[in-house]
Design an enzyme around this catalytic site. Structure first.
Site, PDB file in Angstrom:
ATOM      1  N   GLY A   1       0.823  -1.202   0.000  1.00 21.22           N
ATOM      2  CA  GLY A   1       0.000   0.000   0.000  1.00 21.22           C
ATOM      3  C   GLY A   1       0.854   1.247   0.000  1.00 21.22           C
TER       4      GLY A   1
ATOM      5  N   VAL B   1       5.223  -4.523   2.699  1.00 20.16           N
ATOM      6  CA  VAL B   1       5.725  -5.046   3.963  1.00 20.16           C
ATOM      7  C   VAL B   1       5.814  -6.565   3.859  1.00 20.16           C
ATOM      8  CG1 VAL B   1       5.318  -5.259   6.438  1.00 20.16           C
ATOM      9  CG2 VAL B   1       4.735  -3.133   5.257  1.00 20.16           C
TER      10      VAL B   1
ATOM     11  N   LYS C   1      10.056  -3.482   5.398  1.00 15.48           N
ATOM     12  CA  LYS C   1       9.287  -2.570   4.554  1.00 15.48           C
ATOM     13  C   LYS C   1      10.181  -2.101   3.416  1.00 15.48           C
ATOM     14  CE  LYS C   1       6.048   1.321   4.891  1.00 15.48           C
ATOM     15  NZ  LYS C   1       5.387   2.270   5.834  1.00 15.48           N
TER      16      LYS C   1
ATOM     17  N   ASP D   1      -0.812  10.774  11.709  1.00 16.97           N
ATOM     18  CA  ASP D   1      -1.757   9.711  11.368  1.00 16.97           C
ATOM     19  C   ASP D   1      -2.041   8.823  12.584  1.00 16.97           C
ATOM     20  OD1 ASP D   1      -3.505   8.454   9.633  1.00 16.97           O
ATOM     21  OD2 ASP D   1      -1.986   7.119   8.772  1.00 16.97           O
TER      22      ASP D   1
END
Length: 339
Positions: free
Chosen positions: A25, A30, A45, A141
């Site tokens: 994404g 990942v 990642k 976030d």
């Protein structure tokens, strides 16, 4: 985007064996891997600089995430072990592997949380965010999906803050170029974004405090302050007060409600001066609370479809309460459908 099998089967730095792809994404993938030298699972990642270009926004954010994580160590922040780049242009960093589930997963299952449970999760999150702010980092976030709950070897639960993909320095760092095109646009998860974040204004630590207030609201009420299509939610954050917590949890103490209200103040200056002040205020409010009763049943997942249903339901509930104040709250059905 990186192919799901790009790194599978490869050993990075003669130490980290890539086992399987977990998620892709926002340009990055990942993987689950294994640290051959330390005999432990790891998360890896990675992003293809060749495919995106080394100056692509997704690559720049990835590099910034690596730089930010490498500058901070805290027991409640995901730990980075190593970073590097393959000969064919894939940048990566290796992190600790966590077994468990996110706070969002738990909230989707149970709806509301008891105050003692909230405190056990929320306090360490506040400690982690305070450490970030002290290091000059803004998360941007903070949400239940980025709070991970795992079990330690002794059976105790541990809370870890994840995903620094859109985090940024509060101040310029010497020798680091983190300027990214489009940074002035609203970025984040709408249900947990501050008014200034929704309005594309300059952000400070107070923006993270607002997001924590929205997370706290979600844990208490069983739903975020506002749910629905992104533009609707962002507009409500900017201009509308959240629905009163007592609509969803009528027995909640006024002391706890006051903490949430201050954290969710529209003006940054009216929120808590620091994340630790928010934590202390919540701890004091919970300590002064003698009664703690849950009300709502588990809520539908946080989707646009659920948001549309909620807005219609909320309007109907508010109208009913206005006409029948003596039955407010108890009039709404407990068996709400999942869209």
């Amino acid at each position: 985007m990186i192919s799901g099998s790009t790194l599978v089967g490869i050993t990075l730095d003669d130490q980290y064996q890539v086992l399987t792809r977990i998620h892709t994404g926002s340009g990055a993938t990942v993987y689950k891997g294994y640290d051959l030298q330390n005999d432990r699972p790891v998360a890896i990642k990675a992003i293809s600089q060749h495919e995106f270009g080394k100056h692509h926004d997704a690559v720049l954010r990835f590099r910034r995430e690596m730089a930010l994580l490498s500058r901070i160590r805290h027991p409640n922040i995901i730990e980075i072990y190593s970073q590097g780049e393959t000969s064919y242009g894939i940048a990566y960093f290796v992190m600790q592997w966590l077994d468990g589930r996110t706070l969002l997963d738990e909230l989707d299952d149970i709806g509301q949380m008891l105050l003692t449970r909230i405190q056990a999760i929320f306090d360490p999150v506040c400690e982690a965010v305070a450490a970030m702010h002290a290091a000059g980092i803004l998360h941007r976030d903070l949400k239940p999906g980025n709070i991970f709950l795992s079990r330690q070897s002794d059976g105790s639960e541990h809370t870890t803050l994840l995903d620094f993909g859109i985090a940024k320095p509060l101040l310029a760092w010497q020798g680091a170029d983190f300027d990214i095109s489009g940074e002035s646009v609203a970025i984040g998860t709408p249900e947990y974004m501050s008014p200034e974040q929704c309005g594309e204004q300059e952000l400070t630590a107070a923006s993270d405090i607002y997001s924590l207030g929205a997370v706290l609201y979600r844990m208490l009420a069983g739903r975020p302050p506002f749910v629905g299509p992104s533009q609707y939610v962002m507009a409500r954050h900017i201009a509308a007060p959240p629905p009163p917590l007592h609509l969803y949890r009528p027995h909640l103490s006024e002391a706890v409600v006051a903490v949430v209200q201050q954290a969710l103040a529209k003006a940054p200056a009216e929120r808590f001066a620091s994340v630790l002040d928010l934590r202390l205020a919540l701890d004091a409010a919970i300590a002064a609370t003698t009664e703690d009763q849950l009300y709502r049943q588990p809520q539908p997942p946080e989707t646009d479809a659920a948001g549309t249903w909620y807005r219609t339901r909320q309007i109907a509930a508010l109208q009913f309460d206005a006409a029948h104040p003596e039955t407010a709250c108890s009039s709404r059905p407990e068996d709400e459908p999942t869209p």
